[in-house]
Design a protein around this motif. Structure first.
Motif, PDB file in Angstrom:
ATOM      1  N   ALA A  16      30.988  36.791  29.614  1.00 44.90           N
ATOM      2  CA  ALA A  16      32.264  36.165  29.935  1.00 44.90           C
ATOM      3  C   ALA A  16      33.112  37.061  30.839  1.00 44.90           C
ATOM      4  CB  ALA A  16      33.033  35.838  28.657  1.00 44.90           C
ATOM      5  N   GLU A  17      32.873  38.362  30.782  1.00 45.31           N
ATOM      6  CA  GLU A  17      33.661  39.311  31.566  1.00 45.31           C
ATOM      7  C   GLU A  17      32.908  39.884  32.765  1.00 45.31           C
ATOM      8  OE1 GLU A  17      35.695  42.327  29.322  1.00 45.31           O
ATOM      9  OE2 GLU A  17      35.743  41.040  27.554  1.00 45.31           O
ATOM     10  N   VAL A  18      31.756  39.333  33.075  1.00 50.86           N
ATOM     11  CA  VAL A  18      30.940  39.925  34.133  1.00 50.86           C
ATOM     12  C   VAL A  18      31.647  39.919  35.488  1.00 50.86           C
ATOM     13  CG1 VAL A  18      29.564  37.926  34.854  1.00 50.86           C
ATOM     14  CG2 VAL A  18      28.552  40.193  34.879  1.00 50.86           C
ATOM     15  N   TYR A  19      32.427  38.864  35.789  1.00 50.71           N
ATOM     16  CA  TYR A  19      33.132  38.857  37.078  1.00 50.71           C
ATOM     17  C   TYR A  19      34.237  39.900  37.107  1.00 50.71           C
ATOM     18  CZ  TYR A  19      30.697  34.913  39.076  1.00 50.71           C
ATOM     19  OH  TYR A  19      29.735  34.110  39.605  1.00 50.71           O
ATOM     20  N   ILE A  34      30.827  47.575  28.701  1.00 47.65           N
ATOM     21  CA  ILE A  34      29.973  46.553  29.323  1.00 47.65           C
ATOM     22  C   ILE A  34      28.738  47.197  29.936  1.00 47.65           C
ATOM     23  CG2 ILE A  34      29.844  44.851  31.204  1.00 47.65           C
ATOM     24  CD1 ILE A  34      32.835  44.234  30.562  1.00 47.65           C
ATOM     25  N   ARG A  35      28.924  48.310  30.636  1.00 46.39           N
ATOM     26  CA  ARG A  35      27.783  49.008  31.244  1.00 46.39           C
ATOM     27  C   ARG A  35      26.779  49.441  30.181  1.00 46.39           C
ATOM     28  NH1 ARG A  35      25.531  48.586  35.679  1.00 46.39           N
ATOM     29  NH2 ARG A  35      23.753  48.425  34.387  1.00 46.39           N
ATOM     30  N   GLY A  36      27.272  49.965  29.052  1.00 41.68           N
ATOM     31  CA  GLY A  36      26.392  50.358  27.955  1.00 41.68           C
ATOM     32  C   GLY A  36      25.594  49.183  27.428  1.00 41.68           C
ATOM     33  N   HIS A  37      26.255  48.034  27.296  1.00 38.32           N
ATOM     34  CA  HIS A  37      25.571  46.833  26.829  1.00 38.32           C
ATOM     35  C   HIS A  37      24.486  46.421  27.826  1.00 38.32           C
ATOM     36  CE1 HIS A  37      25.203  42.980  24.643  1.00 38.32           C
ATOM     37  NE2 HIS A  37      24.879  42.538  25.847  1.00 38.32           N
ATOM     38  N   LEU A  38      24.828  46.409  29.097  1.00 34.82           N
ATOM     39  CA  LEU A  38      23.858  46.012  30.116  1.00 34.82           C
ATOM     40  C   LEU A  38      22.662  46.961  30.155  1.00 34.82           C
ATOM     41  CD1 LEU A  38      26.257  44.979  33.013  1.00 34.82           C
ATOM     42  CD2 LEU A  38      24.974  43.458  31.492  1.00 34.82           C
TER      43      LEU A  38
END
Length: 94
Positions: A16-19, A34-38
């Motif tokens: 949902a927050e990728v943009y 987010i980077r850690g999750h990816l």
């Protein structure tokens, strides 16, 4: 979307927050989360790659204009289709 694995940050929340992540519009703490999750979630990383490609294609096609939502949706669908085809070919080759 959820990959089914447990993560510190839920897959749906990340996507949902990728943009915001791509546009550098979230805090540094949020970016690191987010980077850690990816880094640990292949399905989200694949989706992130699709979103990144959509953004590049829209920017190239529309320049400074805002792309219509329909264009973004068509690009997402086509890129998802291409990724699925590539994954299927790779799976069948194994």
């Amino acid at each position: 979307m959820s990959c089914g694995d447990h993560h510190e940050t839920d897959c749906r929340e990340v996507l949902a927050e990728v943009y915001l992540y791509l546009d550098l519009e979230c805090s540094e703490d949020r970016r690191m989360l987010i980077r850690g999750h990816l880094d640990e979630c292949s399905p989200c990383l694949r989706e992130y790659g699709i979103e990144q490609e959509v953004k590049v294609l829209v920017a190239r096609s529309c320049g400074a204009e805002t792309a219509p939502p329909e264009l973004k949706q068509r690009l997402r669908a086509k890129l998802s289709e291409l990724v699925f085809e590539a994954d299927t070919r790779e799976f069948l080759a194994e």
